[in-house]
Design an enzyme around this catalytic site. Sequence first.
Site, PDB file in Angstrom:
ATOM      1  N   THR A 185      30.692  -0.218   4.241  1.00  0.00           N
ATOM      2  CA  THR A 185      29.455  -0.728   4.828  1.00  0.00           C
ATOM      3  C   THR A 185      29.518  -0.494   6.335  1.00  0.00           C
ATOM      4  O   THR A 185      30.600  -0.577   6.920  1.00  0.00           O
ATOM      5  CB  THR A 185      29.353  -2.242   4.547  1.00  0.00           C
ATOM      6  OG1 THR A 185      29.149  -2.423   3.153  1.00  0.00           O
ATOM      7  CG2 THR A 185      28.236  -2.899   5.332  1.00  0.00           C
ATOM      8  N   ASP A 216      25.300  -8.825   0.675  1.00  0.00           N
ATOM      9  CA  ASP A 216      25.050  -9.654   1.852  1.00  0.00           C
ATOM     10  C   ASP A 216      24.378  -8.902   3.002  1.00  0.00           C
ATOM     11  O   ASP A 216      23.710  -9.514   3.833  1.00  0.00           O
ATOM     12  CB  ASP A 216      26.358 -10.275   2.354  1.00  0.00           C
ATOM     13  CG  ASP A 216      27.369  -9.228   2.797  1.00  0.00           C
ATOM     14  OD1 ASP A 216      27.602  -8.269   2.025  1.00  0.00           O
ATOM     15  OD2 ASP A 216      27.914  -9.349   3.908  1.00  0.00           O
ATOM     16  N   GLY A 237      32.182  -6.746   3.546  1.00  0.00           N
ATOM     17  CA  GLY A 237      33.188  -7.252   2.617  1.00  0.00           C
ATOM     18  C   GLY A 237      32.604  -7.456   1.246  1.00  0.00           C
ATOM     19  O   GLY A 237      31.584  -6.859   0.902  1.00  0.00           O
TER      20      GLY A 237
END
Lengths: 316, 316
Positions: A185, A216, A237
């Site tokens: 990411t 997220d 994460g």
Amino acid sequence: MTCHPVTLAIHGGAGAIARDGPAREAARHADLAAALRAGHAVLAGAGAAVDAVVAAVTALEDSPLFNAGRGAVFTQAGTHELDAAVMDGATGRAGAVAGVTNLKNPVSAALLVMRNSPCVMLCGRGAERFAAEHGAEIADPAYFFTDERYAQFERARKRRRIELDHDGAARGPGNDAEDGTVYGTVGAVALDRAGNLAAATSTGGLTNKRVGRIGDSPIIGAGTYADNASVAVSATGVGEVFIRAVVAHDIAALVRYRSVSAQQAAEEVILRKIPAAGGRGGAIVLDRSGNLAMVFNTEGMCRGAIRADGNPEVAI
Amino acid sequence: MTCHPVTLAIHGGAGAIARDGPAREAARHADLAAALRAGHAVLAGAGAAVDAVVAAVTALEDSPLFNAGRGAVFTQAGTHELDAAVMDGATGRAGAVAGVTNLKNPVSAALLVMRNSPCVMLCGRGAERFAAEHGAEIADPAYFFTDERYAQFERARKRRRIELDHDGAARGPGNDAEDGTVYGTVGAVALDRAGNLAAATSTGGLTNKRVGRIGDSPIIGAGTYADNASVAVSATGVGEVFIRAVVAHDIAALVRYRSVSAQQAAEEVILRKIPAAGGRGGAIVLDRSGNLAMVFNTEGMCRGAIRADGNPEVAI
């Protein structure tokens, strides 16, 4: 006019350190440095932090080496579903897209949502249609096909089957870390001359993820958050734990309500709370004085920063 | 074993008070009371808070009088896109669905995501497929058609055009409040005998909303949040401002990091921060001692609470 210490920091994901040879490592360093320069050019020209983070993340999306834009991982269906968000700490305005399949730069689409729509978050076809109407560049599915991600996808599918045969237990989405690769990411935080903060994050999610899964990154407060009254945060994460822990806003809340530093707040959340909740990952956090924290509980995190002098510093 | 003071509170949206006659007002009161009883039955049977909030929200989704499930508003395309989330304060686990079109009870689907998937948030077709695979009840589009919502949709479309002609400015999604109706998002917070908190929220979003728009309800930290270490929160209002302000987690963070009461935290966010950011709405907030805050900055908020005695109290 007070000149704030312009600062831009980026990450390219946290996880196990990719051991894929010196050539790819050098290329990854070069692409991180190029992204830092792209964002710095905006700040050096007295541009806004929000435009700087979008410039930096766009550069990372255009690299095939990170799990965002061009280098996005494959879903269970062998497709790509991209998520991105941006937030302007000066105004509190934000934009996000989730589950988009044909936008070359999801972070630019998120900026279009922020600037040209009363909405904050658009998903799927509705997001694609809005972005196309507002001039976003459309990409063919083939654009997101890279041999390396496809091989990763194949390995994840195979391993998943083997594991199911072996222990009979349901498994989470594919775990690239075991594969010696990084999550990938990408994200950026910036402080501009006017003292405004901004954050942006973009991702392809998890290899072999379920179609429709939102992580997220595009969720304001979870993977992305910026507020001039506290800090700008971009996280990376295991998205599910980061959503439940509202990671980015929790770091900002600790700074604001407990008056701790960006570093202390990031450590409290990333090194204590997230591991306690079974999560792995990292975050980059920047305050209005230019204090920067880059914290991760994984083996490594691709990251870099650039200050007023314009010299990019990169680490993994 | 310490017996915590079982408490369940619900809301049916904040906004202008609907002035649609005594018959509908009585029906609305009756449906709020029935939802309270449905949740209370779970708590009285020593059930978990998370099951109580889902039972209460399911009852409100089944009523045509609230903007969730059966009574959901129409999108710009004349369709329905439903969002819901649930969070268990005992475990920090959460589930959410966004943009689903054919699930009778989106909050049950959110619970399925929480319990049967490694994901937290699923959207669109992927969410529908997952829910169907796990036994969720499918509803025909006609199920969500109500004459009143369709008339609202027609008025919103007409008014939007007129306003655009008048001031030339882009307008946000349809504003039901001007129409004398309420927003109608529904939600619940609960405390069970074991001392565990939970929250759930469900909505059809805004009348005449853009296809693909996700509001605050299904976003953990924005419209829905629960943590035994602080409070359970379900919010309702103009979703975009609530997303940017990370309302539910901000209330929880004030309780946790500033040690203020649920009431003070809710007032700080709903009565000060949200109006300052141009937003309207409300929230219900519950702590582990059974302290309940029901705060709104609008003319009214459909709401109710039930305690150990099992007597539902309802107000608008």
